[in-house]
Each structure stands twice: as structure tokens, then as C-alpha cells.
Scaffold this motif. Sequence first.
Motif, PDB file in Angstrom:
ATOM      1  N   SER A  15       5.885   0.223   0.462  1.00 22.33           N
ATOM      2  CA  SER A  15       5.284  -1.083   0.158  1.00 22.33           C
ATOM      3  C   SER A  15       6.219  -2.020  -0.608  1.00 22.33           C
ATOM      4  CB  SER A  15       4.005  -0.886  -0.655  1.00 22.33           C
ATOM      5  OG  SER A  15       4.301  -0.386  -1.956  1.00 22.33           O
ATOM      6  N   GLY A  16       7.192  -1.440  -1.300  1.00 21.48           N
ATOM      7  CA  GLY A  16       8.067  -2.252  -2.140  1.00 21.48           C
ATOM      8  C   GLY A  16       7.501  -2.496  -3.534  1.00 21.48           C
ATOM      9  N   PHE A  17       6.343  -1.933  -3.830  1.00 25.67           N
ATOM     10  CA  PHE A  17       5.751  -2.066  -5.166  1.00 25.67           C
ATOM     11  C   PHE A  17       6.101  -0.839  -5.998  1.00 25.67           C
ATOM     12  CE2 PHE A  17       2.856  -4.648  -2.516  1.00 25.67           C
ATOM     13  CZ  PHE A  17       2.907  -5.849  -3.229  1.00 25.67           C
ATOM     14  N   LYS A  24      -2.234   1.939  -9.725  1.00 25.61           N
ATOM     15  CA  LYS A  24      -3.296   1.045 -10.202  1.00 25.61           C
ATOM     16  C   LYS A  24      -4.080   0.438  -9.037  1.00 25.61           C
ATOM     17  CE  LYS A  24      -0.959  -0.082 -14.504  1.00 25.61           C
ATOM     18  NZ  LYS A  24      -0.206  -1.104 -15.247  1.00 25.61           N
ATOM     19  N   ALA A  25      -3.390   0.098  -7.972  1.00 24.18           N
ATOM     20  CA  ALA A  25      -4.066  -0.480  -6.804  1.00 24.18           C
ATOM     21  C   ALA A  25      -4.996   0.542  -6.155  1.00 24.18           C
ATOM     22  CB  ALA A  25      -3.037  -0.979  -5.797  1.00 24.18           C
ATOM     23  N   LEU A  26      -4.518   1.762  -6.028  1.00 24.46           N
ATOM     24  CA  LEU A  26      -5.328   2.806  -5.404  1.00 24.46           C
ATOM     25  C   LEU A  26      -6.529   3.192  -6.265  1.00 24.46           C
ATOM     26  CD1 LEU A  26      -2.507   5.045  -3.916  1.00 24.46           C
ATOM     27  CD2 LEU A  26      -4.056   3.521  -2.665  1.00 24.46           C
ATOM     28  N   ASN A  27      -6.426   2.926  -7.562  1.00 19.41           N
ATOM     29  CA  ASN A  27      -7.527   3.208  -8.481  1.00 19.41           C
ATOM     30  C   ASN A  27      -8.347   1.966  -8.813  1.00 19.41           C
ATOM     31  OD1 ASN A  27      -7.378   6.118  -9.143  1.00 19.41           O
ATOM     32  ND2 ASN A  27      -5.277   5.556  -9.653  1.00 19.41           N
ATOM     33  N   ARG A  37      -3.710  -5.031  -3.767  1.00 20.79           N
ATOM     34  CA  ARG A  37      -4.514  -3.824  -3.569  1.00 20.79           C
ATOM     35  C   ARG A  37      -4.771  -3.573  -2.085  1.00 20.79           C
ATOM     36  NH1 ARG A  37      -9.656  -4.558  -7.042  1.00 20.79           N
ATOM     37  NH2 ARG A  37      -8.891  -6.662  -7.215  1.00 20.79           N
ATOM     38  N   GLU A  38      -5.102  -4.621  -1.360  1.00 17.87           N
ATOM     39  CA  GLU A  38      -5.384  -4.478   0.070  1.00 17.87           C
ATOM     40  C   GLU A  38      -4.154  -4.036   0.846  1.00 17.87           C
ATOM     41  OE1 GLU A  38      -7.153  -8.180   1.295  1.00 17.87           O
ATOM     42  OE2 GLU A  38      -9.040  -7.729   0.266  1.00 17.87           O
ATOM     43  N   VAL A  39      -2.989  -4.614   0.516  1.00 22.98           N
ATOM     44  CA  VAL A  39      -1.743  -4.231   1.193  1.00 22.98           C
ATOM     45  C   VAL A  39      -1.461  -2.748   0.947  1.00 22.98           C
ATOM     46  CG1 VAL A  39       0.781  -4.503   1.119  1.00 22.98           C
ATOM     47  CG2 VAL A  39      -0.697  -6.528   1.192  1.00 22.98           C
ATOM     48  N   ILE A  40      -1.548  -2.339  -0.306  1.00 20.97           N
ATOM     49  CA  ILE A  40      -1.244  -0.944  -0.663  1.00 20.97           C
ATOM     50  C   ILE A  40      -2.259   0.007  -0.042  1.00 20.97           C
ATOM     51  CG2 ILE A  40      -1.181   0.673  -2.619  1.00 20.97           C
ATOM     52  CD1 ILE A  40       0.160  -1.657  -4.221  1.00 20.97           C
ATOM     53  N   ALA A  44      -1.620   3.040   2.565  1.00 26.63           N
ATOM     54  CA  ALA A  44      -2.101   4.381   2.232  1.00 26.63           C
ATOM     55  C   ALA A  44      -2.970   4.942   3.357  1.00 26.63           C
ATOM     56  CB  ALA A  44      -2.887   4.339   0.924  1.00 26.63           C
ATOM     57  N   LYS A  45      -3.848   4.117   3.886  1.00 28.32           N
ATOM     58  CA  LYS A  45      -4.730   4.557   4.966  1.00 28.32           C
ATOM     59  C   LYS A  45      -3.932   4.877   6.234  1.00 28.32           C
ATOM     60  CE  LYS A  45      -8.940   3.362   7.425  1.00 28.32           C
ATOM     61  NZ  LYS A  45     -10.024   2.413   7.585  1.00 28.32           N
TER      62      LYS A  45
END
Length: 172
Positions: A15-17, A24-27, A37-40, A44-45
Motif C-alpha cells: 500500500s505504501g503506508f 490502525k486502518a485495519l482496526n 482505511r478503505e484503500v488498506i 487486505a481483502k
Amino acid sequence: MKSSAVTIKEISSLSGFSISTVSKALNDKLEISKTTREVIKTIAKQHNYVPNNYAVSLRTQKTGSIAVILPEVTKTCYSQSLGHLQKTAESFGYRILFYQSHNSYTKELNYIKSLSDGSIDGIIIIISEKSKQIDQYGSHAIPIEFLKINLDQSIEEIKHRSHKSLIELLKS
């Protein structure tokens, strides 16, 4: 699509993050923007991300697992109790791991010892009326609840006792 699950570190790379931002995005931490959050979460999905249960349990101090030690799974009263314990535990967000003692007090103690490593949140020991006295099990670092089941108990009584034992365990 990758066939096996990826780690947060790999999602970070994809993702480059930063790893922290990905975590934090996944949580669903609000300090991370909705777009990020949506990009990450999409990455992940796409890559079958599954949270590491061991890492989560270290952070939360809860494993979401309860062990059930029973004499014999082939005896109807014990299998009915196990089934009801599983159904009730799942309604509270827990999973059940079960162990057969084959009516061996030594096996029960060995299971208790090995399960006291922090890998579960508690133990329910299903015992028969013929079992040793409960106080002979000693005290342990992990919550233990005893569930006495008779071979001739009604299904309703087994359900009631099973439910009561699980609720008591979750309170401790």
C-alpha cells in the motif's frame, strides 16, 4: 490473487503506508482517514489478510478461546453438553477447544497444566458424579469452572447446567 494470507508488514509494502498506519486502518482507528482505511482494507481483502490471533490476544489479554475437558465425547450426555457449550460460547464471541480425559484425573490435571500458558481464557471441566472431589484439583492461574453431569440427566437439565457454567466462567 495471492493464495495465502499476508501480514500487516506485507500490506504496508503493497500500500505504501507505514505498518502503524496499516494496523490502525485495519482496526478502524478514527485517526486514519476513511479513504486510507478503505484503500488498506481493499488490499487486505484482495490478499486474504487474516489478523494474527496471537498478536491480538497479547494486546487485548483475551484469546476468545475456552477449553472444555470432558470424560468421553461418545457418551450422549457429554456430547450434548459440549454442543450446548459451543453454541452458547459462540453467541458470546468465544470458540471451544475440547479435550477428552477418558475419565483420567491425571489427564485432566495435565490438560489444565498445559492450558495454563495463556492460550485460552478459561477451562470448563465436565465431571461425572463419580469424579474426584473438585477441591482435589487445586488452584490454578486460569479460571476453571466445574460442570457435573449425570448420565441420566435430561437434555434440558444438561443445557441449563452447561449455560450456567459458561456464564460463571465468563464472569471470572
